[in-house]
Design a protein around this motif. Structure first.
Motif, mmCIF file in Angstrom:
data_model
loop_
_atom_site.group_PDB
_atom_site.id
_atom_site.type_symbol
_atom_site.label_atom_id
_atom_site.label_comp_id
_atom_site.label_asym_id
_atom_site.label_seq_id
_atom_site.Cartn_x
_atom_site.Cartn_y
_atom_site.Cartn_z
ATOM 1 N N TYR A 1 4.105 3.112 -0.301
ATOM 2 C CA TYR A 1 3.643 1.895 0.371
ATOM 3 C C TYR A 1 3.545 0.711 -0.595
ATOM 4 O O TYR A 1 2.793 -0.236 -0.349
ATOM 5 N N ALA A 2 4.321 0.759 -1.689
ATOM 6 C CA ALA A 2 4.231 -0.290 -2.711
ATOM 7 C C ALA A 2 4.555 -1.670 -2.153
ATOM 8 O O ALA A 2 3.910 -2.666 -2.513
ATOM 9 N N GLU A 3 5.542 -1.748 -1.279
ATOM 10 C CA GLU A 3 5.924 -3.049 -0.728
ATOM 11 C C GLU A 3 4.770 -3.689 0.025
ATOM 12 O O GLU A 3 4.603 -4.916 0.014
ATOM 13 N N GLN A 4 3.951 -2.867 0.663
ATOM 14 C CA GLN A 4 2.857 -3.393 1.471
ATOM 15 C C GLN A 4 1.586 -3.682 0.662
ATOM 16 O O GLN A 4 0.823 -4.573 1.025
ATOM 17 N N VAL A 5 1.340 -2.913 -0.423
ATOM 18 C CA VAL A 5 0.012 -2.998 -1.058
ATOM 19 C C VAL A 5 0.017 -3.377 -2.528
ATOM 20 O O VAL A 5 -1.055 -3.625 -3.088
ATOM 21 N N SER A 6 1.164 -3.418 -3.188
ATOM 22 C CA SER A 6 1.154 -3.672 -4.628
ATOM 23 C C SER A 6 0.520 -5.020 -4.968
ATOM 24 O O SER A 6 -0.077 -5.185 -6.048
#
Length: 317
Positions: free
Chosen positions: A300-305
């Motif tokens: 979920y890096a795209e959403q939460v990084s």
């Protein structure tokens, strides 16, 4: 307004609309029998990759079977073995149930669990779940965004964190009666306010379209899919907004092993094992353990990084 883009499958994988709209009827009539046979009633729905509000499923993966989800659990209030929660939760009572929301808010309130569900509704969320012990599942949760509840109580400007407290019932939860290994009860957890308000963060009240089983955290639990599973506090009784970082049970017990943030990170090993890969529960065989590489933020890096911009993820683990 931030637009969150979630992974989507190919058009050929998408379930026809009439099948998607009939899923509730199908689940209610067949879930238990199908799951007992080892087949997931959500298999077709996993390919739908479209949430009701249109933002998209975050995990277009094949769901773990209901049998595995309900029989392979960490819930130390019932015991330390994976089979203990299912075997020892038969006396647990999850209705009636109240959730108190207080602290740095303008409108503190106590909700009955069924009132809570009526007010905030139910969404379907198919999420990856990564345990800190290096195993994983894909779970079809039912619940609602935690942010909706927090907005309803109007956080004060000085609120920075959200603290969660679980139930204490040693007469119903044998793991709370002490022993060779025991946490300090009640179980507690915490998030930064921006993490709690993120659209991926939910309060789950069901799984596979059914009421949440006791062994999975009945009647309401926290689900934060980019963090290790121990952050998902179960059987919540209180949610408190505060200006200070709240205690979190595993972080308090062993801060060198269980960080407060607990973001899934294959580059930061647990002191006693690697986090670079994970066992896929429900796959493999007696002679073969199915594994896959672990993804940063559990995929979920795209959403939460962006929540952690400028932070040292090796230090703030």
């Amino acid at each position: 307004m931030t637009v969150y883009r979630y992974p989507r499958p190919a058009p050929s994988e998408i379930t026809p609309r009439h099948l998607f709209l009939s899923r509730r009827k199908m689940i209610a009539s067949a879930a238990m029998g199908v799951a007992a046979a080892g087949v997931s009633p959500y298999s077709a729905l996993a390919a739908e990759a479209g949430r009701i509000d249109g933002r998209g499923w975050p995990a277009p993966d094949k769901p773990t079977s209901l049998n595995d989800i309900t029989h392979y659990n960490n819930f130390y209030e019932f015991g330390t073995d994976k089979s203990d929660p299912e075997a020892l939760s038969g006396d647990f009572v999850s209705r009636p149930w109240r959730v108190q929301v207080d602290g740095l808010v303008d409108h503190p309130k106590v909700w009955d669990i069924d009132e809570l569900i009526r007010q905030f509704g139910q969404q379907d969320r198919l999420y990856r779940m990564r345990c800190v012990e290096a195993w994983s599942m894909v779970i079809p949760w039912n619940g609602f965004e935690l942010g909706a509840l927090l907005r309803a109580v109007s956080p004060k400007s000085e609120a920075r964190y959200v603290a969660f407290t679980s139930v204490v019932r040693p007469e119903q939860m044998p793991g709370q009666r002490g022993g060779a290994f025991s946490l300090t009860w009640p179980y507690s957890e915490g998030l930064r306010l921006d993490e709690a308000m993120h659209p991926l963060t939910i309060l789950a009240t069901g799984v596979y379209g059914q009421t949440m089983p006791a062994q999975n955290g009945a009647p309401v639990r926290l689900v934060v899919p980019w963090k290790y599973g121990f952050k998902g506090i179960k059987s919540i009784t209180r949610i408190t907004l505060t200006d200070k970082q709240p205690p979190a049970s595993w972080n308090v017990m062993a801060p060198n092993e269980y960080g407060f943030y607990a973001n899934v990170n294959p580059a930061v090993d647990h002191p006693r094992w690697s986090q670079a890969s994970e066992q896929i529960i429900g796959q493999g065989s007696l002679f073969y353990t199915a594994r896959k590489p672990t993804q940063l933020f559990n995929g979920y890096a795209e959403q939460v990084s962006g929540l952690y911009k400028g932070m040292d993820l090796n230090k703030d683990f």
